[in-house]
Scaffold this motif. Structure first.
Motif, PDB file in Angstrom:
ATOM      1  N   THR A 187     -12.362  16.954  15.339  1.00 30.13           N
ATOM      2  CA  THR A 187     -13.258  16.495  16.394  1.00 30.13           C
ATOM      3  C   THR A 187     -14.359  15.642  15.792  1.00 30.13           C
ATOM      4  O   THR A 187     -14.893  15.960  14.726  1.00 30.13           O
ATOM      5  CB  THR A 187     -13.886  17.704  17.119  1.00 30.13           C
ATOM      6  N   ALA A 188     -14.708  14.550  16.476  1.00 24.57           N
ATOM      7  CA  ALA A 188     -15.793  13.688  15.994  1.00 24.57           C
ATOM      8  C   ALA A 188     -17.095  14.471  15.968  1.00 24.57           C
ATOM      9  O   ALA A 188     -17.420  15.224  16.887  1.00 24.57           O
ATOM     10  CB  ALA A 188     -15.929  12.460  16.887  1.00 24.57           C
ATOM     11  N   LEU A 189     -17.859  14.314  14.895  1.00 26.98           N
ATOM     12  CA  LEU A 189     -19.118  15.020  14.709  1.00 26.98           C
ATOM     13  C   LEU A 189     -20.283  14.059  14.863  1.00 26.98           C
ATOM     14  O   LEU A 189     -20.136  12.850  14.709  1.00 26.98           O
ATOM     15  CB  LEU A 189     -19.149  15.654  13.309  1.00 26.98           C
ATOM     16  N   THR A 190     -21.447  14.598  15.121  1.00 29.36           N
ATOM     17  CA  THR A 190     -22.651  13.779  15.187  1.00 29.36           C
ATOM     18  C   THR A 190     -23.188  13.573  13.776  1.00 29.36           C
ATOM     19  O   THR A 190     -23.319  14.525  13.002  1.00 29.36           O
ATOM     20  CB  THR A 190     -23.729  14.462  16.047  1.00 29.36           C
ATOM     21  N   CYS A 191     -23.489  12.336  13.432  1.00 30.12           N
ATOM     22  CA  CYS A 191     -23.991  12.024  12.101  1.00 30.12           C
ATOM     23  C   CYS A 191     -25.361  12.670  11.902  1.00 30.12           C
ATOM     24  O   CYS A 191     -26.265  12.487  12.729  1.00 30.12           O
ATOM     25  CB  CYS A 191     -24.095  10.513  11.919  1.00 30.12           C
TER      26      CYS A 191
ATOM     27  N   ASP B  43     -20.028   8.082  16.520  1.00 33.64           N
ATOM     28  CA  ASP B  43     -18.863   7.335  16.062  1.00 33.64           C
ATOM     29  C   ASP B  43     -18.573   7.726  14.612  1.00 33.64           C
ATOM     30  O   ASP B  43     -18.862   6.992  13.670  1.00 33.64           O
ATOM     31  CB  ASP B  43     -19.120   5.831  16.179  1.00 33.64           C
ATOM     32  N   THR B  44     -18.039   8.927  14.439  1.00 35.32           N
ATOM     33  CA  THR B  44     -17.719   9.445  13.109  1.00 35.32           C
ATOM     34  C   THR B  44     -16.239   9.771  13.036  1.00 35.32           C
ATOM     35  O   THR B  44     -15.619  10.118  14.048  1.00 35.32           O
ATOM     36  CB  THR B  44     -18.548  10.701  12.782  1.00 35.32           C
ATOM     37  N   HIS B  45     -15.686   9.664  11.841  1.00 38.28           N
ATOM     38  CA  HIS B  45     -14.248   9.850  11.676  1.00 38.28           C
ATOM     39  C   HIS B  45     -13.967  10.647  10.404  1.00 38.28           C
ATOM     40  O   HIS B  45     -14.753  10.653   9.465  1.00 38.28           O
ATOM     41  CB  HIS B  45     -13.542   8.492  11.590  1.00 38.28           C
ATOM     42  N   HIS B  46     -12.806  11.299  10.383  1.00 39.37           N
ATOM     43  CA  HIS B  46     -12.379  12.012   9.184  1.00 39.37           C
ATOM     44  C   HIS B  46     -12.243  11.032   8.030  1.00 39.37           C
ATOM     45  O   HIS B  46     -11.680   9.941   8.173  1.00 39.37           O
ATOM     46  CB  HIS B  46     -11.041  12.706   9.437  1.00 39.37           C
TER      47      HIS B  46
ATOM     48  N   ASP C 171     -10.339  18.304   1.167  1.00 34.95           N
ATOM     49  CA  ASP C 171      -9.787  18.954  -0.008  1.00 34.95           C
ATOM     50  C   ASP C 171      -9.542  20.420   0.354  1.00 34.95           C
ATOM     51  O   ASP C 171      -9.631  20.801   1.524  1.00 34.95           O
ATOM     52  CB  ASP C 171     -10.695  18.777  -1.232  1.00 34.95           C
ATOM     53  N   ARG C 172      -9.264  21.250  -0.618  1.00 36.31           N
ATOM     54  CA  ARG C 172      -8.880  22.628  -0.302  1.00 36.31           C
ATOM     55  C   ARG C 172     -10.051  23.467   0.193  1.00 36.31           C
ATOM     56  O   ARG C 172      -9.840  24.556   0.729  1.00 36.31           O
ATOM     57  CB  ARG C 172      -8.242  23.298  -1.516  1.00 36.31           C
ATOM     58  N   ARG C 173     -11.270  22.970   0.036  1.00 34.81           N
ATOM     59  CA  ARG C 173     -12.438  23.754   0.450  1.00 34.81           C
ATOM     60  C   ARG C 173     -13.200  23.163   1.625  1.00 34.81           C
ATOM     61  O   ARG C 173     -13.779  23.908   2.415  1.00 34.81           O
ATOM     62  CB  ARG C 173     -13.400  23.917  -0.737  1.00 34.81           C
ATOM     63  N   ARG C 174     -13.191  21.819   1.768  1.00 37.88           N
ATOM     64  CA  ARG C 174     -14.064  21.220   2.772  1.00 37.88           C
ATOM     65  C   ARG C 174     -13.437  19.978   3.388  1.00 37.88           C
ATOM     66  O   ARG C 174     -12.502  19.386   2.848  1.00 37.88           O
ATOM     67  CB  ARG C 174     -15.415  20.837   2.142  1.00 37.88           C
ATOM     68  N   ASP C 175     -14.007  19.592   4.535  1.00 37.31           N
ATOM     69  CA  ASP C 175     -13.657  18.346   5.203  1.00 37.31           C
ATOM     70  C   ASP C 175     -14.874  17.422   5.165  1.00 37.31           C
ATOM     71  O   ASP C 175     -16.019  17.871   5.256  1.00 37.31           O
ATOM     72  CB  ASP C 175     -13.258  18.601   6.659  1.00 37.31           C
ATOM     73  N   TYR C 176     -14.610  16.122   5.061  1.00 35.16           N
ATOM     74  CA  TYR C 176     -15.672  15.132   4.954  1.00 35.16           C
ATOM     75  C   TYR C 176     -15.492  14.092   6.056  1.00 35.16           C
ATOM     76  O   TYR C 176     -14.386  13.569   6.247  1.00 35.16           O
ATOM     77  CB  TYR C 176     -15.632  14.437   3.589  1.00 35.16           C
ATOM     78  N   SER C 177     -16.560  13.790   6.748  1.00 35.95           N
ATOM     79  CA  SER C 177     -16.544  12.774   7.791  1.00 35.95           C
ATOM     80  C   SER C 177     -17.391  11.586   7.356  1.00 35.95           C
ATOM     81  O   SER C 177     -18.294  11.724   6.520  1.00 35.95           O
ATOM     82  CB  SER C 177     -17.093  13.333   9.108  1.00 35.95           C
ATOM     83  N   ARG C 178     -17.110  10.424   7.945  1.00 37.66           N
ATOM     84  CA  ARG C 178     -17.944   9.248   7.685  1.00 37.66           C
ATOM     85  C   ARG C 178     -18.439   8.670   8.997  1.00 37.66           C
ATOM     86  O   ARG C 178     -17.687   8.557   9.971  1.00 37.66           O
ATOM     87  CB  ARG C 178     -17.180   8.163   6.923  1.00 37.66           C
ATOM     88  N   CYS C 179     -19.708   8.329   9.009  1.00 39.88           N
ATOM     89  CA  CYS C 179     -20.311   7.682  10.171  1.00 39.88           C
ATOM     90  C   CYS C 179     -20.021   6.189  10.114  1.00 39.88           C
ATOM     91  O   CYS C 179     -20.219   5.549   9.077  1.00 39.88           O
ATOM     92  CB  CYS C 179     -21.821   7.937  10.163  1.00 39.88           C
ATOM     93  N   GLU C 180     -19.571   5.635  11.210  1.00 41.37           N
ATOM     94  CA  GLU C 180     -19.277   4.201  11.246  1.00 41.37           C
ATOM     95  C   GLU C 180     -20.528   3.363  11.498  1.00 41.37           C
ATOM     96  O   GLU C 180     -20.468   2.139  11.433  1.00 41.37           O
ATOM     97  CB  GLU C 180     -18.214   3.913  12.308  1.00 41.37           C
ATOM     98  N   ASN C 181     -21.652   3.993  11.773  1.00 42.42           N
ATOM     99  CA  ASN C 181     -22.906   3.261  11.977  1.00 42.42           C
ATOM    100  C   ASN C 181     -23.670   3.098  10.661  1.00 42.42           C
ATOM    101  O   ASN C 181     -23.919   1.974  10.210  1.00 42.42           O
ATOM    102  CB  ASN C 181     -23.772   3.980  13.011  1.00 42.42           C
ATOM    103  N   CYS C 182     -24.023   4.221  10.007  1.00 39.48           N
ATOM    104  CA  CYS C 182     -24.801   4.153   8.762  1.00 39.48           C
ATOM    105  C   CYS C 182     -23.936   4.362   7.516  1.00 39.48           C
ATOM    106  O   CYS C 182     -24.438   4.222   6.398  1.00 39.48           O
ATOM    107  CB  CYS C 182     -25.936   5.160   8.789  1.00 39.48           C
TER     108      CYS C 182
ATOM    109  N   LEU D 138     -22.823   7.027   6.194  1.00 38.13           N
ATOM    110  CA  LEU D 138     -22.988   8.283   5.473  1.00 38.13           C
ATOM    111  C   LEU D 138     -21.681   9.074   5.506  1.00 38.13           C
ATOM    112  O   LEU D 138     -21.027   9.162   6.538  1.00 38.13           O
ATOM    113  CB  LEU D 138     -24.091   9.116   6.106  1.00 38.13           C
ATOM    114  N   VAL D 139     -21.310   9.655   4.375  1.00 40.65           N
ATOM    115  CA  VAL D 139     -20.207  10.614   4.313  1.00 40.65           C
ATOM    116  C   VAL D 139     -20.843  11.993   4.233  1.00 40.65           C
ATOM    117  O   VAL D 139     -21.749  12.218   3.426  1.00 40.65           O
ATOM    118  CB  VAL D 139     -19.304  10.353   3.099  1.00 40.65           C
ATOM    119  N   PHE D 140     -20.391  12.916   5.064  1.00 40.09           N
ATOM    120  CA  PHE D 140     -21.077  14.199   5.144  1.00 40.09           C
ATOM    121  C   PHE D 140     -20.116  15.343   5.414  1.00 40.09           C
ATOM    122  O   PHE D 140     -19.007  15.162   5.928  1.00 40.09           O
ATOM    123  CB  PHE D 140     -22.163  14.160   6.231  1.00 40.09           C
ATOM    124  N   VAL D 141     -20.582  16.535   5.043  1.00 38.11           N
ATOM    125  CA  VAL D 141     -19.874  17.782   5.301  1.00 38.11           C
ATOM    126  C   VAL D 141     -20.520  18.433   6.517  1.00 38.11           C
ATOM    127  O   VAL D 141     -21.750  18.520   6.603  1.00 38.11           O
ATOM    128  CB  VAL D 141     -19.962  18.723   4.085  1.00 38.11           C
ATOM    129  N   ASP D 142     -19.723  18.896   7.462  1.00 35.76           N
ATOM    130  CA  ASP D 142     -20.279  19.520   8.658  1.00 35.76           C
ATOM    131  C   ASP D 142     -21.001  20.813   8.299  1.00 35.76           C
ATOM    132  O   ASP D 142     -20.656  21.506   7.337  1.00 35.76           O
ATOM    133  CB  ASP D 142     -19.161  19.804   9.663  1.00 35.76           C
TER     134      ASP D 142
END
Length: 219
Positions: A2-6, A13-16, A20-31, A33-37
């Motif tokens: 599910t898309a997350l809020t940056c 407007d964030t995407h997967h 990896d085996r421990r975490r998921d990382y999303s990237r914001c298409e505006n700024c 930023l790559v982030f962990v929820d």
């Protein structure tokens, strides 16, 4: 996913970006930023336990050489007897000592090791954050605070490793530290500079210097 809020710019407007085996990382298409929820952040006690294992001694020549990549260009820009804040100083504030040795004054703040909230109640000529911003769980709130503490014309010096692209990120050791939850690229810092009305310089591959202009940053 599910898309997350940056957490930096609040865009939806964030995407997967990677998993990896421990975490998921999303990237914001505006700024960009790559982030962990937040639901994959470590509990604070576990986070501190990892920090307690760090060995960054004030008198370690290798560590001081590492810090000099930010300290040297920052010191060239500071007025005499400047007042600064080492934000996220950790248990061994080596950078603060290095800067004080050059005739400046430095106060400390760290939520775990130097919890002095009164040091967040005044303006500074400069603020340094070395290996700190990648730990920001709420980067928008943190940057609002930091830029708000700077005097007009003040300097914010940051050290953090930068995201290059998805292929490099997949192999990147930096993401494997579970206390690292926010990953910045040059594009993200350029967005920050525009957002907060700052001049920006990439002084080294992992050293970024922002200078606050006359306009106060807003929420």
């Amino acid at each position: 996913m599910t898309a997350l809020t940056c957490p930096l710019c609040a865009a939806t407007d964030t995407h997967h970006f990677h998993s990896d085996r421990r975490r998921d990382y999303s990237r914001c298409e505006n700024c960009l930023l790559v982030f962990v929820d937040s639901n994959q952040h470590l509990p604070l006690a576990q986070e501190k336990a990892i920090y307690d294992l760090h060995q960054n001694a004030i008198d370690d020549p290798g560590y001081l050489k590492f810090l000099s990549r930010l300290a040297r260009p920052l010191l060239e820009r500071l007025p005499a007897n400047a007042l600064g804040l080492d934000y996220g100083c950790g248990p061994g504030p080596a950078l603060a000592e290095l800067i004080k040795a050059q005739g400046h004054r430095v106060k400390l703040y760290d939520p775990f090791y130097a919890d002095f909230p009164e040091h967040l109640q005044q303006d500074y000529d400069f603020i340094v954050c070395t290996e700190v911003v990648e730990h920001f769980r709420e980067p928008k709130q943190e940057f609002n605070r930091l830029l708000g503490l700077l005097k007009p014309g003040g300097w914010l010096g940051i050290m953090t490793k930068l995201v290059i692209d998805a292929e490099a990120f997949a192999k990147w050791h930096y993401k494997n530290d579970q206390t690292h939850v926010a990953f910045f690229s040059q594009a993200t810092f350029n967005w920050l500079a525009a957002r907060y009305d700052c001049r920006i310089e990439f002084a080294a591959s992992d050293a970024i210097i922002l200078q606050r202009n006359l306009g106060r940053c807003s929420d």
